[in-house]
Write a protein that holds these residues in place. Structure first.
Motif, PDB file in Angstrom:
ATOM      1  N   TYR A 184       0.852  -1.198   0.000  1.00 14.35           N
ATOM      2  CA  TYR A 184       0.000   0.000   0.000  1.00 14.35           C
ATOM      3  C   TYR A 184       0.883   1.242   0.000  1.00 14.35           C
ATOM      4  N   THR A 185       0.310   2.375  -0.339  1.00 14.96           N
ATOM      5  CA  THR A 185       1.069   3.613  -0.573  1.00 14.96           C
ATOM      6  C   THR A 185       2.263   3.318  -1.493  1.00 14.96           C
ATOM      7  N   PRO A 186       2.034   2.616  -2.611  1.00 15.31           N
ATOM      8  CA  PRO A 186       3.154   2.156  -3.438  1.00 15.31           C
ATOM      9  C   PRO A 186       3.906   3.267  -4.162  1.00 15.31           C
ATOM     10  N   LEU A 187       3.327   4.473  -4.158  1.00 18.47           N
ATOM     11  CA  LEU A 187       3.999   5.617  -4.777  1.00 18.47           C
ATOM     12  C   LEU A 187       4.487   6.617  -3.721  1.00 18.47           C
ATOM     13  N   ALA A 188       4.455   6.185  -2.452  1.00 18.67           N
ATOM     14  CA  ALA A 188       4.924   7.023  -1.340  1.00 18.67           C
ATOM     15  C   ALA A 188       4.252   8.399  -1.346  1.00 18.67           C
ATOM     16  N   ARG A 189       2.958   8.401  -1.675  1.00 21.95           N
ATOM     17  CA  ARG A 189       2.165   9.648  -1.742  1.00 21.95           C
ATOM     18  C   ARG A 189       2.845  10.714  -2.602  1.00 21.95           C
ATOM     19  N   GLY A 190       3.319  10.281  -3.747  1.00 23.81           N
ATOM     20  CA  GLY A 190       3.909  11.213  -4.709  1.00 23.81           C
ATOM     21  C   GLY A 190       5.411  11.355  -4.613  1.00 23.81           C
ATOM     22  N   SER A 210       5.738   7.529 -12.117  1.00 20.92           N
ATOM     23  CA  SER A 210       4.873   6.670 -11.291  1.00 20.92           C
ATOM     24  C   SER A 210       4.818   5.250 -11.851  1.00 20.92           C
ATOM     25  N   GLN A 211       4.867   5.134 -13.175  1.00 21.68           N
ATOM     26  CA  GLN A 211       4.834   3.807 -13.790  1.00 21.68           C
ATOM     27  C   GLN A 211       6.116   3.026 -13.493  1.00 21.68           C
ATOM     28  N   VAL A 212       7.222   3.718 -13.447  1.00 24.45           N
ATOM     29  CA  VAL A 212       8.495   3.068 -13.099  1.00 24.45           C
ATOM     30  C   VAL A 212       8.427   2.529 -11.674  1.00 24.45           C
ATOM     31  N   ALA A 213       7.937   3.371 -10.753  1.00 21.72           N
ATOM     32  CA  ALA A 213       7.857   2.965  -9.350  1.00 21.72           C
ATOM     33  C   ALA A 213       6.924   1.769  -9.156  1.00 21.72           C
ATOM     34  N   LEU A 214       5.821   1.759  -9.881  1.00 20.59           N
ATOM     35  CA  LEU A 214       4.901   0.627  -9.777  1.00 20.59           C
ATOM     36  C   LEU A 214       5.485  -0.633 -10.403  1.00 20.59           C
ATOM     37  N   LYS A 215       6.118  -0.490 -11.552  1.00 17.96           N
ATOM     38  CA  LYS A 215       6.665  -1.678 -12.223  1.00 17.96           C
ATOM     39  C   LYS A 215       7.764  -2.320 -11.382  1.00 17.96           C
ATOM     40  N   TRP A 216       8.532  -1.506 -10.662  1.00 16.09           N
ATOM     41  CA  TRP A 216       9.567  -2.039  -9.776  1.00 16.09           C
ATOM     42  C   TRP A 216       8.940  -3.003  -8.759  1.00 16.09           C
ATOM     43  N   LEU A 217       7.766  -2.661  -8.253  1.00 21.72           N
ATOM     44  CA  LEU A 217       7.062  -3.545  -7.322  1.00 21.72           C
ATOM     45  C   LEU A 217       6.494  -4.770  -8.033  1.00 21.72           C
ATOM     46  N   LEU A 218       5.829  -4.542  -9.151  1.00 22.25           N
ATOM     47  CA  LEU A 218       5.125  -5.628  -9.839  1.00 22.25           C
ATOM     48  C   LEU A 218       6.073  -6.664 -10.435  1.00 22.25           C
ATOM     49  N   ASP A 219       7.336  -6.265 -10.663  1.00 22.96           N
ATOM     50  CA  ASP A 219       8.330  -7.210 -11.175  1.00 22.96           C
ATOM     51  C   ASP A 219       8.809  -8.196 -10.109  1.00 22.96           C
ATOM     52  N   GLN A 220       8.483  -7.921  -8.846  1.00 19.11           N
ATOM     53  CA  GLN A 220       8.987  -8.761  -7.759  1.00 19.11           C
ATOM     54  C   GLN A 220       8.059  -9.943  -7.501  1.00 19.11           C
ATOM     55  N   ALA A 222       5.762 -12.478  -5.803  1.00 22.12           N
ATOM     56  CA  ALA A 222       4.822 -12.472  -4.681  1.00 22.12           C
ATOM     57  C   ALA A 222       4.506 -11.070  -4.160  1.00 22.12           C
ATOM     58  N   VAL A 223       4.581 -10.060  -5.020  1.00 24.39           N
ATOM     59  CA  VAL A 223       4.265  -8.690  -4.612  1.00 24.39           C
ATOM     60  C   VAL A 223       3.095  -8.154  -5.447  1.00 24.39           C
ATOM     61  N   ALA A 224       2.120  -7.560  -4.750  1.00 19.57           N
ATOM     62  CA  ALA A 224       1.007  -6.866  -5.390  1.00 19.57           C
ATOM     63  C   ALA A 224       1.080  -5.396  -4.996  1.00 19.57           C
ATOM     64  N   ALA A 225       0.365  -4.547  -5.713  1.00 21.35           N
ATOM     65  CA  ALA A 225       0.348  -3.114  -5.400  1.00 21.35           C
ATOM     66  C   ALA A 225      -1.054  -2.576  -5.604  1.00 21.35           C
ATOM     67  N   ILE A 226      -1.444  -1.629  -4.723  1.00 27.10           N
ATOM     68  CA  ILE A 226      -2.810  -1.086  -4.784  1.00 27.10           C
ATOM     69  C   ILE A 226      -2.786   0.448  -4.763  1.00 27.10           C
ATOM     70  N   PRO A 227      -2.275   1.078  -5.818  1.00 27.85           N
ATOM     71  CA  PRO A 227      -2.277   2.548  -5.852  1.00 27.85           C
ATOM     72  C   PRO A 227      -3.694   3.105  -5.906  1.00 27.85           C
ATOM     73  N   LYS A 228      -3.916   4.189  -5.169  1.00 32.11           N
ATOM     74  CA  LYS A 228      -5.201   4.890  -5.241  1.00 32.11           C
ATOM     75  C   LYS A 228      -5.170   5.813  -6.461  1.00 32.11           C
ATOM     76  N   ALA A 229      -6.236   5.822  -7.211  1.00 28.49           N
ATOM     77  CA  ALA A 229      -6.356   6.740  -8.348  1.00 28.49           C
ATOM     78  C   ALA A 229      -7.835   6.992  -8.602  1.00 28.49           C
ATOM     79  N   ALA A 230      -8.210   8.252  -8.656  1.00 27.41           N
ATOM     80  CA  ALA A 230      -9.605   8.604  -8.912  1.00 27.41           C
ATOM     81  C   ALA A 230      -9.839   8.932 -10.389  1.00 27.41           C
ATOM     82  N   GLY A 231      -8.879   9.628 -11.003  1.00 27.69           N
ATOM     83  CA  GLY A 231      -9.042  10.065 -12.391  1.00 27.69           C
ATOM     84  C   GLY A 231      -8.742   8.970 -13.394  1.00 27.69           C
ATOM     85  N   ARG A 232      -9.380   9.064 -14.544  1.00 28.71           N
ATOM     86  CA  ARG A 232      -9.217   8.049 -15.587  1.00 28.71           C
ATOM     87  C   ARG A 232      -7.773   7.946 -16.066  1.00 28.71           C
TER      88      ARG A 232
END
Length: 274
Positions: A184-190, A210-220, A222-232
């Protein structure tokens, strides 16, 4: 999006939509939109005060309920078995569903009866009302107790994890015991996207920081990520982070970033080193 599975019943898309702190109509619309875009993993909690809003999105979505991985959590003031069961039933009612795919203890407390709480959690799992169960914000010592002393059939642990906060001991243990670690908080709140190293890597690949930071997690593993995003645009960008081609040099540079910058640390948090 690849899925993460465990022997204790978890079958979860690696990328999900975090819903805190969205409320009411904003939350409902964000979840509806995410499902339309292809998200199939939604994360909420009693303490977010938005389960009813999420439930309304599920009710009105054209995506069948069985195709959606739904996570919720019980707050730390309701960990006694009867209170936990009541909280769970309240969550089902608000979410307009008869089961959740993953149910977490949201935070530990110093005075909880860990064994009785875990037994109540396991009972929901055995009844099929929670397809999988987990704990959130447990330091390694407490997670070891839950699994090694109490034999809890856990599938996941959810903790803060991102390019500026390491979780290697916890992640190593999770992998050894067939648990998924959800970040959680996978982007460290910006903050993650503001790091010069992340910005440079993003520029190199023609993607967003932000995509780089998320992909770093998703490449690992047994790791999932749940970034909050309201806008399309942000929801879509997060979904497309799975396509970012990080190389060994990118990972080396990210590994060299400081790994001690915790964003979420409320006054009731446990001793993270325990």
């Amino acid at each position: 999006m690849h899925r993460l599975t465990t022997s204790n019943g978890l079958n979860m898309p690696a990328l999900g939509l975090g819903t805190w702190p969205m409320l009411g109509t904003e939350c409902t619309q964000a979840v509806q939109q995410a499902l339309d875009l292809g998200y199939r993993h939604i994360d909420t909690a009693t303490a977010y005060n938005n389960e009813a809003a999420v439930g309304e999105a599920l009710r009105t979505s054209s995506v069948p309920r069985e195709q959606i991985h739904l996570t919720t959590k019980v707050w730390h003031d309701r960990l006694a078995p009867s209170a936990l069961r009541q909280s769970f039933d309240d969550s089902l009612r608000a979410l307009q569903t008869d089961y959740v795919d993953l149910f977490y203890l949201h935070w530990p407390t110093p005075d909880m009866d860990l064994g009785r709480t875990l037994d109540a959690l396991a009972e929901l799992h055995q009844q099929g009302k929670a397809r999988a169960i987990g704990v959130a914000n447990f330091p390694l010592g407490l997670l070891r107790q839950a699994i090694e002393q109490h034999g809890a059939p856990l599938s996941a642990i959810q903790v803060e994890y991102h390019v500026l906060l390491g979780q290697q001991p916890l992640l190593h243990y999770a992998r050894q015991h067939d648990l998924v670690l959800t970040a959680y908080t996978p982007l460290a709140r910006g903050r993650a996207a503001e790091q010069a190293v992340i910005v440079d890597i993003a520029r190199k690949h023609g993607v967003l920081p932000s995509q780089v930071a998320l992909k770093w997690l998703l490449d690992q593993e047994a790791v999932a990520a749940i970034p909050k995003a309201a806008g399309r645009a942000n929801q879509l960008a997060n979904l497309q982070s799975a396509n970012v081609p990080l190389d060994a040099e990118d990972r080396r540079q990210i590994a060299a970033l400081p790994k001690n910058q915790r964003v979420v640390n409320p006054d009731f948090a446990p001793d993270w080193d325990a």
